[in-house]
Each structure stands twice: as C-alpha cells, then as structure tokens.
Design an enzyme around this catalytic site. Sequence first.
Site, short mmCIF file in Angstrom:
data_model
loop_
_atom_site.label_atom_id
_atom_site.label_comp_id
_atom_site.label_asym_id
_atom_site.label_seq_id
_atom_site.Cartn_x
_atom_site.Cartn_y
_atom_site.Cartn_z
N ASP A 115 4.21 0.14 -6.84
CA ASP A 115 2.74 -0.07 -6.23
C ASP A 115 1.96 -1.19 -6.75
O ASP A 115 2.21 -1.57 -7.97
CB ASP A 115 2.05 1.34 -6.61
CG ASP A 115 2.45 2.64 -6.29
OD1 ASP A 115 3.68 2.56 -5.30
OD2 ASP A 115 1.83 3.54 -6.62
N ASP A 132 1.07 -0.95 0.23
CA ASP A 132 1.12 -1.65 -0.84
C ASP A 132 2.04 -1.11 -1.88
O ASP A 132 2.10 -1.13 -3.20
CB ASP A 132 -0.19 -2.03 -1.61
CG ASP A 132 -1.08 -0.55 -1.79
OD1 ASP A 132 -0.53 0.51 -1.60
OD2 ASP A 132 -2.08 -0.82 -2.58
N LYS A 138 -14.50 2.98 -9.80
CA LYS A 138 -13.02 2.64 -9.17
C LYS A 138 -13.21 2.54 -7.58
O LYS A 138 -12.58 1.59 -7.24
CB LYS A 138 -12.08 3.78 -9.55
CG LYS A 138 -10.86 3.72 -8.76
CD LYS A 138 -9.81 4.92 -9.43
CE LYS A 138 -8.51 4.77 -8.44
NZ LYS A 138 -7.40 5.73 -8.98
#
EC number: 2.7.7.6
Length: 1002
Positions: free
Chosen positions: A703, A935, A778
Amino acid sequence: MWRYISKQAYSRKFRNSHDSALLGFSQYSSSFGKTRPLQCLCEESTTNPNLGLSQNSIFSRISRKVRHLEGICEESSKNPHLGLSQNSLFSSVKGDFRVCGKRGSGSLGFLRSYGSAAEAIASTSEEDIDEIQELIEEMNKENEALKTNLQPKQPKTIGGMGVGKYNLLRRRQIKVETEAWEEAAKEYQELLMDMCEQKLAPNLPYMKSLFLGWFEPLRDAIAAEQKLCDEGKNRGAYAPFFDQLPAEMMAVITMHKLMGLLMTGGGTGSARVVQAASHIGEAIEHEARIHRFLEKTKKSNALSGDLEDTPGDIMKERERVRKKVKILMKKQKLQQVRKIVKQQDDEKPWGQDNLVKVGCRLIQILMETAYIQPPNDQLDDCPPDIRPAFVHTLKTVETMKGSRRYGVIQCDPLVRKGLDKTARHMVIPYMPMLVPPQSWLGYDKGAYLFLPSYIMRTHGAKQQREAVKRVPKKQLEPVFQALDTLGNTKWRLNRKVLGIVDRIWASGGRLADLVDREDVPLPEEPDAEDEAQIRKWKWKVKGVKKENCERHSQRCDIELKLAVARKMKDEDGFYYPHNLDFRGRAYPMHPYLNHLGSDLCRGILEFAEGRPLGKSGLRWLKIHLANVYGGGVDKLSYEGRVAFSENHVEDIFDSAERPLEGKRWWLGAEDPFQCLATCINIAEALRSPSPETAISYMPIHQDGSCNGLQHYAALGRDTLGAAAVNLVAGDKPADVYSGIAARVLDIMKRDAAKDPANDPNVMRARLLINQVDRKLVKQTVMTSVYGVTYIGARDQIKRRLKERGVIEDDNELFAAACYAAKTTLTALGEMFEAARSIMSWLGDCAKIIAMENHPVRWTTPLGLPVVQPYRKLGRHLIKTSLQILTLQRETDKVMVKRQRTAFPPNFVHSLDGSHMMMTAIACKESGLSFAGVHDSYWTHASDVDQMNKILREKFVELYDAPILENLLESFQQSFPDLQFPPLPERGDFDLREVLESPYFFN
C-alpha cells in the site's frame, strides 16, 4: 500396355482431393488453371530454400520421370502411330499434374493432390509405373508433413484451461448473461405448478414465498395490459413498448429490480420512484433487445403468422442470418454475434422518457397486485389483515435551499423484515465471469460477452463519452492492455474462511465486524406524563430506529456478498472484468463481492493460481499478517513486523485450526477475516516439510503511504513532503499522520502558553493538548488531497471529539473543532507547501477555463482523455401513471465552483490510475499475477519483491515526464486567448531516491 495404363488410371479413386482447398485454392479456381508444371517446383527449390526441396528430393526424382513421360506425349503428337491424341487421358493428366508458386516468393502457394496424378500417369513399362507409384506414395507422405507444418496449430489451452473446458464454461457464461431472467420466470412457473400439485408453498423460504405469491397476479395483470395495448385500447405513451417481452419475464424483472433497490436503499425500505422506474425500464429495454433478436432469428416455420406474406428473399436472408449466428455461437465467436445483433436490431433506443413511463406503469401494476398478510396470530373472528406490500408516498427533505418533496415506493414493514434474507433469491446481473473477459477493443467492445459493457462509467456525461469515442484506438492501447490484465486475473473463493463466515452469520453475526442480525428492541414508552421524560423517550426511539436502519442496510449488504460467494464457491475460478471512472481509475464491473470491498470480501477471495512461497514468500506472509492485524504493528519496520508474527506463532496455529473454538486471537485484528486467511496460509506453510515449496494462493498487498500526497510530492519535487510520505529511504516507515499530529501539538503548546485574556484560543488549546493524536487528524490529512475545505475539516474533527465525550457543551465543542481544524490545516500547509501551491495552481487554471463556460479537459499520461462532467442540471417533467417525475438533464452551463474545486483531486486520481495501469502492464509482461485497488497493489507472496521493483520504476518513469508542463501547454493550445498563471516553483528532490525507498509502498 495402354489398356493396362487406362485400367490403372480408372481403377483407383482420386485421393486427397481436398488438399488444395485447405491451402486456399480449389481446382476450379482461376489460380488453379494458371499453375505451372511440376518441374517448376523443383526449380523453385533452388531459389527458395524455405520449401526444403533438394535436387535429390522426391519432387526432383519424380519430375525427371514426368519429363520423360512428357517426351512421350510430345512424340505422340508427331507420331500418330502411338495412338495418343491431344484429348487423350494421358494428355489431360499431364496438364493436371501441376504445382503452383511464384519464383522466389518464399512460400508454397498450392500443393496439388499427387495421389490422383499417380493413378493416371502412363509409362513405357510396368517398371516405370511401379517406380513412379513408389515415388508418388513417398511424396504424398512428405506432402502431408508439409501441409501439417503450414496449417495454423490449434491452441491446447485458452485462458489457462483446456479448450474443451473453456468452451463448456463459455457456454455457461453465455447462458448466465442471456437467460437469467428467463430462467427465473421459468422457476416461478414451475413452483406454481408444484404448489398446485403437491402443496409445496409452506416449505419455501419467506421471501421466496412472497415472490411466488406476487408473481401470478402480476404476470396476469401485465398480460391484460399488453392485450389492451395490442387492441389499441390503451393510449398511454408507454403502449408501443409494453408488449416487447413476455408477461412472465416483465413480472420477474419488476419484482427483482424493485427489491434490489429496496435492499440497497440505506435500510429505509424505500426507493425513489424516478430511480426505480429508470432501473426497471432499462432492464426491460435491454432484455427486450435480446428477446427480439432471438425471436427474429428463429426458423421460418417457427415465425408468427404475420410473416407469411414476407417476400422470399427477406425470409432467405433471415434464415441465412440465423444460420450464421448459430455457426458463430458454436465457434464461440461472440464478438461477431454481438455485431450481428446490433445490425439486425433496427429499433431505436426507447429514450429516458419512455423508459420511466414503462417502469412507472409496471411499479403501479405491482402495487395493485402485491399484497401481504401477517402471520396467523390473529383472532379467528377477525377478518384477515391483508394489506398492500408496497405504497407510493411523498417524502420531504430539508436542504440548505429549502425543502424538497419527491415520490418514493415504500415497502410494508413485513416485507422489509425479510429483505435481508432476499439476496439468495435475487437475479444479480454482471456476476463474475467464468471465462476470461473479452479483450477491450473500443468504447463498448470488451468485457462481458452479451451484457452491455462500456470502458468508462460516464453517467450520462455526453462530452466525456464522445471524447473517448473520438480517440484513435492505438492511443488507448495501454489502457486496454491494463484493463485486460486486471480482468484476466483469476480468482476463487477461500472456502475455509467462507465456512467460518457462514458459521458466524448463521449464529447471528456480532463477530469479526459482522453486524448483529437482530434489531435493537425499541424502548418502552414511559407511564409518566412528564414532558421531559417523554421527550427523552422519543429521542431514544429515534436513535434506536436509526441504529436498526443501519443494521438492516449492513445485513442486506452482507447477504448480497454472501449470495454471490455461495454461487461461485464451487467454481475452479472466476474473473472480474474492469472498466474506468471518468478520471481513469479502474474498478471491477461486478459491484458486490470484489477485492475493492470490505475485509469480508478480501478475506474470502484469493488467487485461483497458486505459487510456491520461495525464499522470500514466507517472510512477506509474516509482514502481511502484521499489516492486516494493525493496531500500530503495521507501522513497524519490516523486521519488527516479522518479529511480531514469529512471536505469535502459537496464536497463528490456534486461529488456523480452531478459529471459533480456540483463543480467537485473529478477532483482535483490524481486518479480522484477512488476518484469519493469513493465519491459515502461514500455518499450512509451517506444517509442510518444506515451507519454501508450500503453495500459496494469498494476494499480498503493498500500500502507498497517503498516496495522494506522494503524487503531489513527486510533482513538486518537494524534499520535505517526500520524506513525510516515504519517497526516501528510512529505517522504518514515516507516518505522515503522526507527523502532522506532532506539528499540531507544537502549535497548540505555543498557543497554550499565551495570555488567555488576549486570545480566546488559549483555553481551547489547553483543553485539546491531551486530545491531539494521529486519529484526530487522520481523516483531515487524508482528504487534504481532495481539497478538503475548512468546513469539512471542522466537521471531521468535531465528530472525533464528540466520540471521545471530553467536551459536553455543544457550543464549546463547535468552537474547539473550529480551532483544531484551523491548526491542522496550518500544519498541513507547512509540511506540504509544494502540494498546496500545486493545488492552488490547478484550481486557478480550472477557474479561468470554467469562467469561459468550458469544462476542464486533459489527457492522462496513458492517453486517456478526461472531461470533468460538472454542469448545471436542468429539470425535465414527465407525466407518468404514478406521478409527475422530475428528470435531471445536463445543461450547457458548467458549474464554475465545482470545476475548480474538483480539478486538483481529479487530476491526481488520473495520475495514480496511470501509475497503477503502468504497473499492471509491466507485471503481466514479467509473468506476475496482479490486482490493483487504486493505491494498493497485490501479487503472490513469492513475487512481492519483483512487483515492488516494478512499481517503483514505473513511478519514476511516470514523473520523469514533464506532466505539469504538458498540462499547461495543452491548456494554452486549447484556449490561446486566455492567460494562465505560471507554473509553481518546485524543489530539488531526486526522484530516483524512490527506487531505494523500502517503505514507498509497504
């Protein structure tokens, strides 16, 4: 002697008469008549070594015999005493015994059947005949060998499987795509008959019995409506389109499509009328097209009576087409079949207006015929409580611009109760394919064999659709190749993990993030008349109902996923055809069970092809276990992650062997089902005599680290940003979220030290200092790539603070969230200054273009044209049998603000899509299995090192190109009269450092 020769000639049948046809000529063709004598072949052999003929070959030897015989023929014309005329058998044979071919052409054009010539050749003696016969037989053997080499060899395998198995699976795939609705209708008809004869209804599942109860009256009502349409008594605008399918198929499509929408409608048990009507109308039109074609291509004796007067040539043409289609179907030439279907179907598309009118009328008929009766717990002396299963109501939704009302179809609570058990009885289109998808060849050429397949999901955006269609196919070859690579990855179900999922689900859920299958009971109404207590009770009821709606929605979602899993679990493998969104990101076309989905989906899916772990594979399995376990373990160095897994070997074995009866260590993971699958794989490897040779089917993920910011850092050559998102090597992975949280904390500490009398934020800073961590910031950091606004950041942080319950006062909570959002955005701007400047530049360019009423366009590095679809929507009113529907249609006016704010994230998404596709193509060329989730790149454990090398090389290759310069140049060429701002300044980061960064993707 000549009688003997004649007898030899006529006593044998000509052999191998079809040889010439196999090589592209017939003995009646014009080419055949112009062939040169046999000796030309021998002459060819000296100039054309490819023929493999030498002067001592059989051809040369027999040629000398033939020249000897030709001399006899010539002599016969001069000497009539020999008894041979120009029309004799021998003369004709001499003329026929030929081989054609251009001198020096390099290939054998045609081989005549020499067996037939041998049987007619004359000689002056029986010895000559015997010798020639031997030579001819020898030559025929060489001829057969030569023909075998010239003929194209049939492939022994297709898509990694034997030809026979492939053809069998392909036939099944065609059946799935073309006969799903017909099979469902047939099943209901058979169930009705069984019910009449054997009283089977009580044994049916709840929702199946409801479907069965609705089917017959709905079918009969549709048939009656069709009869009115045929007789011209129904003047509704939908009438011309209402009788193009049998009533039973229309009934099944209507029930299943509406129930499917109710299942995915957020747990409310309702669906908007316009959405339901469109879905049903589209399904009816598509099925009508297939049905119409199949009806057209039936044999003439099966055609309906109105074709009796059709001219003979038209009938012959139809019969010819039918036969052609039949042959092509047998040969599995589906691309040609689809083309013929399209050519033969001269009907115009129905259009959106007619689609929704047909859909609305069918919904209305269903509402009139579908009823439901509660269980038999009513009093005997009371009339049965029979009520409509569906009702049409209006809902009011409050928006910032005021309130809006729209029509919805609401199902009865008893129907809603059974919805989460309905999936196994639903017809699910666009299932995973049993054979590799058709290769993409154009905008609508590829993927499924018969189901409509488009390379891009344009959602009605005409300009985007036309842009893709106009591009030369050669330009899109890399995109086609990448989608084919993703589509040809073969998957299968991990039956061990699926078995555990089924056990948990059957026992009520509640484990491994599976939702509870039971609703939360409603709180009892208080006896007291105290207004405050009643208000509190109402508030609790509202919360419980909301919770139950969410649970219902999750249950429906899980049931749909498991329904697909159960259908596919006995297959050796299956495939996910992929297409693109308008930005160039790839997605599986099947919507429910795929590797883009939840932990449940990823846990029960694995590669169908296994590979030995090899030296590095076991290490990557251990790293993968730490990654899916999470909880901070995934932020350790690779050595730390390996150590974590090795320290939990006992837990791994216990989880693999006794997942529900043992210690259940795997349930503590952030991704429990993926953790369980990895435990099983590691346990199998460690139990085997040689772990390196153990076969692994598990996809290992690599990732990106906040991938959007990685792309911005590469675009801006930003040294500071590159270090924060692992574009440079480090001892352990850099955590961008922790980095931003640390900066936010520093700012708040500085503010907290100030005088509160001069700054109101001082008290908020002191209150929040102990709340700042990576989780708080985040979501804001992640969405910063998408151009998150201050308001968006404020709402995100407010939700996190509310979850913690530290600040109870709503006003103070709001003020604290405002302060924290501003501080977080400031920290982001400091750490990713280059990213911010590029975002601003992209937004400014988009605004300049949009102000001229043009959408923003660009071409991705792989040649895919992108047109932002954001236009102002106009309203179009349609009167239907249910209500007046408001359809939204694009206008010519672009949405300036949306064009500006959406361009930076869309542009970066087009770049991450390009990187993924470049990696996919390179992995295929290297023989790797590959799957991609934006991704996150997946391959076998043994191939992770090779994939890591490839994805880094492709990232550097992508950003070695002058991407921003090319973008500015394209804007200037398209809009020469507009002034665009200069490119933002960029740093001096060396892209090649990415090649040495172990945690770039990890």
